[in-house]
Design a protein around this motif. Structure first.
Motif, PDB file in Angstrom:
ATOM      1  N   GLU A  66       1.598  -1.298   0.183  1.00  0.00           N
ATOM      2  CA  GLU A  66       0.070  -0.091   0.082  1.00  0.00           C
ATOM      3  C   GLU A  66       1.086   0.679  -0.198  1.00  0.00           C
ATOM      4  N   MET A  67       1.985   1.269   1.007  1.00  0.00           N
ATOM      5  CA  MET A  67       2.795   2.465   0.827  1.00  0.00           C
ATOM      6  C   MET A  67       3.804   3.157  -0.232  1.00  0.00           C
ATOM      7  N   LEU A  68       5.103   1.506  -0.248  1.00  0.00           N
ATOM      8  CA  LEU A  68       5.527   1.317  -1.479  1.00  0.00           C
ATOM      9  C   LEU A  68       5.294   1.398  -2.388  1.00  0.00           C
ATOM     10  N   LEU A  69       4.877   0.122  -3.111  1.00  0.00           N
ATOM     11  CA  LEU A  69       4.500  -0.435  -4.058  1.00  0.00           C
ATOM     12  C   LEU A  69       2.941  -0.305  -4.668  1.00  0.00           C
ATOM     13  N   GLU A  70       2.301   0.020  -4.463  1.00  0.00           N
ATOM     14  CA  GLU A  70       1.586   0.682  -5.113  1.00  0.00           C
ATOM     15  C   GLU A  70       1.453   0.993  -6.800  1.00  0.00           C
ATOM     16  N   LYS A  71       2.141   1.481  -7.185  1.00  0.00           N
ATOM     17  CA  LYS A  71       2.605   2.223  -8.426  1.00  0.00           C
ATOM     18  C   LYS A  71       3.299   1.565  -9.497  1.00  0.00           C
ATOM     19  N   VAL A  72       3.693  -0.094  -8.915  1.00  0.00           N
ATOM     20  CA  VAL A  72       3.882  -0.838  -9.923  1.00  0.00           C
ATOM     21  C   VAL A  72       3.298  -2.040 -10.487  1.00  0.00           C
TER      22      VAL A  72
END
Length: 347
Positions: A262-268
């Motif tokens: 949710e915080m670090l990988l949501e745009k991957v």
């Protein structure tokens, strides 16, 4: 967090995508042989997190609450047992040529009984666990804590009573325990469903700050890392080694990975895409020996160590994404009962 166009919760797709590639990693020949710390850690959440996410989705999508038990079973069967049967049939056909007719016959029996062929065990376990969840929530919602304790007790007892059952030489006993195991690992899955449901309910009611999320993420991953070497669990065979440590470590790691997604990988996007298609990747990487192809190519190149593992994994990813593409564009009916009905209607 929600994609307004498709109504998906993106970070849950990302988490599933990350988890399914971790499932591939733990099935790769090199990592199985090494069983290093990385292997031990990702094993703490690879399968549990799928059940946790399913529990969260049961909270966010509550259509099942308005359905009868019969309707829930029918809808879940279409969602899970249909692709289970299609991939099982393909797997058996493949293995007739890859193995032999006798082993393929055994796989047919395993499919019918819900034992599943290799990685396909996961799908009937998810089906059974969601049906158990729905029954408890509909018929005994006020007694949920009691049922959780009962299920927990059963899974712990099974772990100690049937330790080492996969190596039983008596075929009759092994057959009976195999059936009991299908029920038991479905109960393990159901426990994680309730964890996911409770976590989603907590998230909806609480106003978590970024710092709180970060703290829970770090603590969860730290606990998972700290406990990684303390047990060697396998939900498939219900062998939990140390059940208390297993449940604590798996829940902590799963929540940590969810928050990290949710915080670090949501745009991957590649992870989100993989998560949406995780059923296909889960069902094909082992059953159709894609992991073996990756290892063969890496060994053919003549590499070793980290580079061998990297090439192995990249080859598997490329092949799996090609399979996903082909199914999505030319054979969507393999995973979607609705698509099969539309295909029949078109004819």
């Amino acid at each position: 967090m929600k994609d307004k166009q498709v109504g998906r919760i993106i970070y849950l797709d990302v988490a599933r995508g990350l988890a399914v590639w971790c499932v591939v990693l733990v099935h790769m020949n090199q990592l199985i042989n090494d069983k290093n710390f990385f292997y031990k850690f990702i094993w703490t959440f690879t399968v549990p997190i799928f059940f946790v996410i399913s529990g969260m989705l049961l909270f966010y999508n509550r259509k099942w609450e308005k359905q009868s038990i019969k309707e829930v079973i029918i809808n879940k069967a279409k969602a899970y047992l249909y692709p289970y049967l299609t991939f099982s049939v393909l797997s058996v056909i493949f293995n007739i040529f890859y193995l032999n007719i006798l082993l393929a016959a055994k796989e047919i029996i395993d499919t019918i009984l819900g034992v599943g062929v290799l990685a396909l065990w996961f799908i009937p376990a998810l089906f059974i666990s969601e049906v158990i969840f729905a029954i408890i929530m509909k018929k005994a919602r006020k007694q949920v804590p009691v049922w959780l304790l009962i299920m927990l007790a059963i899974t712990v007892i099974f772990n100690y009573v049937f330790t080492g059952w996969p190596s039983y030489s008596n075929h009759t006993i092994r057959f009976i325990v195999n059936i009991l195991n299908v029920i038991n690992h479905s109960l393990i899955a159901a426990l994680f469903l309730f964890v996911g449901y409770g976590w989603a309910k907590f998230r909806e009611k609480s106003d978590m700050t970024t710092w709180m999320k970060a703290l829970i993420m770090v603590v969860g991953l730290a606990i998972g890392l700290a406990l990684a070497y303390s047990y060697d669990a396998d939900i498939h065979t219900s062998q939990l080694t140390n059940p208390v440590v297993f449940y604590i470590g798996s829940i902590a790691s799963s929540l940590g990975i969810l928050l990290m997604s949710e915080m670090l990988l949501e745009k991957v996007k590649i992870l989100a895409y993989s998560g949406i298609n995780s059923l296909v990747i889960f069902s094909t990487h082992l059953n159709f020996r894609i992991v073996n192809i990756g290892y063969f190519v890496a060994k053919f190149v003549g590499t070793h160590g980290f580079l061998l593992g990297l090439i192995d994994f990249v080859v598997i990813v490329v092949i799996e994404l090609l399979i996903v593409y082909v199914i999505n564009h030319y054979a969507k009916w393999l995973v979607s009962y609705k698509q099969l009905q539309q295909l029949k209607s078109a004819k």
